[in-house]
Design a protein around this motif. Structure first.
Motif, short mmCIF file in Angstrom:
data_model
loop_
_atom_site.label_atom_id
_atom_site.label_comp_id
_atom_site.label_asym_id
_atom_site.label_seq_id
_atom_site.Cartn_x
_atom_site.Cartn_y
_atom_site.Cartn_z
N PRO A 6 0.82 -1.22 0.00
CA PRO A 6 0.00 0.00 0.00
C PRO A 6 0.85 1.26 0.00
CG PRO A 6 -0.71 -1.55 1.70
CD PRO A 6 0.61 -2.02 1.20
N TYR A 7 0.41 2.25 -0.76
CA TYR A 7 0.99 3.59 -0.70
C TYR A 7 -0.04 4.49 -0.06
CZ TYR A 7 3.10 8.01 -2.09
OH TYR A 7 3.67 9.27 -2.08
N ALA A 8 0.30 5.08 1.07
CA ALA A 8 -0.69 5.77 1.90
C ALA A 8 -1.15 7.08 1.28
CB ALA A 8 -0.10 6.03 3.29
N GLU A 9 -2.48 7.33 1.32
CA GLU A 9 -3.00 8.62 0.92
C GLU A 9 -2.64 9.66 1.97
OE1 GLU A 9 -6.71 6.09 1.39
OE2 GLU A 9 -4.59 5.73 1.66
N HIS A 10 -2.60 10.93 1.53
CA HIS A 10 -2.05 11.99 2.36
C HIS A 10 -2.87 13.26 2.14
CE1 HIS A 10 1.23 14.13 4.46
NE2 HIS A 10 1.15 15.06 3.53
N ILE A 11 -3.24 13.92 3.23
CA ILE A 11 -3.96 15.20 3.16
C ILE A 11 -3.14 16.24 3.92
CG2 ILE A 11 -6.05 16.46 3.79
CD1 ILE A 11 -7.59 13.83 3.52
N GLN A 12 -2.96 17.40 3.31
CA GLN A 12 -2.16 18.46 3.96
C GLN A 12 -2.85 19.79 3.74
OE1 GLN A 12 1.96 17.79 3.81
NE2 GLN A 12 2.58 19.92 4.09
N VAL A 13 -2.95 20.58 4.80
CA VAL A 13 -3.49 21.94 4.74
C VAL A 13 -2.47 22.88 5.36
CG1 VAL A 13 -5.89 21.20 4.79
CG2 VAL A 13 -4.72 21.67 6.93
N GLY A 14 -2.42 24.10 4.86
CA GLY A 14 -1.42 25.01 5.39
C GLY A 14 -1.77 26.47 5.16
N LEU A 15 -1.02 27.32 5.83
CA LEU A 15 -1.19 28.75 5.65
C LEU A 15 0.16 29.43 5.59
CD1 LEU A 15 -0.66 30.53 8.49
CD2 LEU A 15 -2.72 29.31 9.16
N LYS A 16 0.16 30.58 4.92
CA LYS A 16 1.33 31.45 4.84
C LYS A 16 0.93 32.82 5.38
CE LYS A 16 2.14 33.96 1.25
NZ LYS A 16 2.38 34.41 -0.13
#
Length: 544
Positions: free
Chosen positions: A361-371
């Motif tokens: 398995p290749y893991a799904e990834h969620i990323q949120v960010g701010l500048k």
């Protein structure tokens, strides 16, 4: 201080920033396990900012971090990237008071430490070269295309999203040889057709389709310090003595294999070698980027996972001990009855090889960010991300035939000797990253990043194949830009972490439970160690 006419306009972005920072802090504060191997070395600018770049994706690396960021690239751009990395895991083994494996009280591994580690890489179409490398090297290439005035931007890139290459073969007696003498897990994106669309002056969306080569190789010696083996070995010594026992022929054949057939829980029983690939495994990245002003932006990306089906070759080598033992049992009167009850083979060949398949398995990834830019030349980035490493519950290797050596493991729960099941039991992950950027002059930018990564490999699942405890990653970087548009970005990172696993602390490493024989090569020992990773990268970006 901000000009008076900007104060009202700027207040809303900074209120949003405060709200978003609070949300990210809440996400980060929960009980979580963070990254496994993701984003260790994809792009130097991202590295130097602690990979907190979802709201400020860098150049063509936007294809990975947030495809919507491609819409910020006007014209045609090319990026060339070079990376180098040194991965140094280490461990020491201690025998605690009261140590006993079926009556055996002295493990020769106790009191030793692992030796030198070199790096190795997986070359598509070639496999793992035998060369021992002082550091692993990789290169990347990215392109973006935009017609002036068009809301559409297209791109593609080649880059490494997952790379672990550990070579412990320098010392043939390294105690780590029983848990990954050589390990390679590598995912190389060969092409990533991408498109971004500028919905408005402040909002962009993007999609990329990374098509990756997934490689996996494992070369390790094997031993099974299990209580059953220890008890049978002691029984053999008592029943057979130094010269065998003539009565044994009419019993269970415990002496029929001679001294080479006497079971010893700490002896090497054999070795295994796997080398497998998935030549073209596609996933999807979907990103959105909102930039209401130069001082504030928000970004989010979803990086899809996959069930990579790998195929390749395997080889099992068996030491004489188990073969002599089962031959002795089958040469006696009652031994075949007991041996067949446990599903033992009639013999174990020295070498078995063939074809193998595994789903990795290749893991799904969620990323949120701010500048956020509190002042003109200072920028702060904060990201929170989640990865689904719970999918690595176990790894199952399916062979093209029954493996005689694995038939000996039926009594320990390996019911099908045409399969090898290696438990993993990893955790889903939440992580947070921080980046600081200071524009010293119009040409020079300084960067720093910090990542406190809680490991997706819990201490109760850690082993020397995946020696990844909680890591602290510190990074620095430098950017230089000419008036003609040439940009050079360089970064260096240092990651380190330690673990201290008491006996029976990890059932992927040192458990003594009867049915945890596969695979706990250091059963009953205290194992302490850690890992140090040094890596650096340089990217040259220019218009073409």
């Amino acid at each position: 201080m901000l000009p008076t006419q900007c104060t009202g306009a700027a207040r809303r972005p900074f209120e949003l920033a405060a709200t978003a920072l609070a949300a990210l802090a809440f996400l980060a504060g929960g009980e979580a396990r963070a990254s496994f191997t993701e984003n260790i070395g994809v792009d130097p600018t991202a590295m130097s900012l602690g990979n907190a770049v979802t709201a400020d994706p860098p150049g063509t690396a936007s294809i990975h971090f947030n495809p919507a960021g491609l819409s910020r690239l006007q014209g045609k751009w090319k990026s060339d990237t070079f990376f180098g990395a040194s991965i140094k895991p280490y461990a020491s083994f201690t025998q605690p008071e009261g140590f006993d494996i079926g009556g055996w009280k002295d493990d020769p591994v106790a009191g030793t430490s692992t030796g030198p580690v070199r790096q190795s890489i997986f070359l598509p179409g070639i496999g793992v070269p035998k060369a021992k490398l002082p550091f692993a090297a990789a290169a990347g290439l990215g392109f973006s295309f935009n017609q002036p005035g068009s809301p559409w931007t297209f791109g593609t890139a080649t880059y490494v999203v997952q790379g672990v290459g550990i070579d412990r073969t320098t010392d043939p007696n390294d105690p780590a040889r029983f848990d990954g003498q050589r390990v390679n897990i590598q995912r190389l994106v060969l092409a990533s057709p991408s498109v971004a669309y500028k919905v408005s002056k402040t909002l962009s969306v993007g999609v990329s389709i990374p098509i990756a080569h997934q490689g996996f190789a494992l070369d390790t010696d094997m031993r099974m310090p299990n209580k059953l083996l220890g008890i049978i070995g002691k029984l053999q010594d008592a029943w057979c003595g130094d010269n065998g026992n003539p009565v044994d022929t009419f019993a269970f054949g415990l002496c029929g294999g001679g001294k080479e057939g006497r079971l010893r829980p700490f002896n090497k029983i054999g070795g295994m070698h796997f080398e497998m690939t998935a030549p073209a495994d596609p996933t999807i990245n979907i990103g959105v980027l909102w930039e209401p002003s130069d001082r504030f932006s928000l970004g989010a990306v979803y990086q899809g996972g996959s069930q990579s089906v790998l195929t390749g070759k395997y080889t099992f080598n068996a030491e004489p001990m188990l073969d002599r033992f089962v031959r002795g049992m089958y040469s006696s009167l009652l031994g075949p009855v007991v041996a067949s009850m446990f599903g033992f083979p009639t013999s174990i060949p020295a070498i078995q090889s063939g074809n193998v398949t595994m789903t990795l398995p290749y893991a799904e990834h969620i990323q949120v960010g701010l500048k956020v830019k509190p002042i003109d030349r200072v920028q702060l980035n904060v990201d929170a991300n989640w990865s689904n490493w719970k999918r690595w519950d176990k790894l199952t290797f399916q062979f093209d035939k029954t493996i005689n050596l694995l038939e000996m493991a039926r009594v320990f729960g390996q019911a099908d000797p045409s399969k090898l099941i290696i438990p993993r039991g990893y955790k889903n992950t939440i992580n947070y990253n921080f980046g600081l950027q200071v524009k010293v002059t119009d040409a020079i930018t300084l960067r720093a990043g910090y990542e406190p990564r809680k490991s997706s490999v819990g201490e109760n699942k850690i082993d020397l194949i995946s020696p990844l405890p909680d890591l602290t990653i510190k990074s620095i970087g430098l950017g230089y830009e000419t008036r003609e548009g040439l940009r050079i970005d360089a970064a260096a990172s240092y990651a380190s972490g330690k673990f201290d696993i008491p006996a029976d602390g990890s059932c992927n490493l040192n458990c003594t439970n009867f049915f945890n024989a596969v695979y706990n090569p250091y059963a009953g020992l205290d194992v302490a160690g850690g890992i140090r990773i040094r890596y650096f990268g340089v990217t040259i970006t220019k218009p073409f």
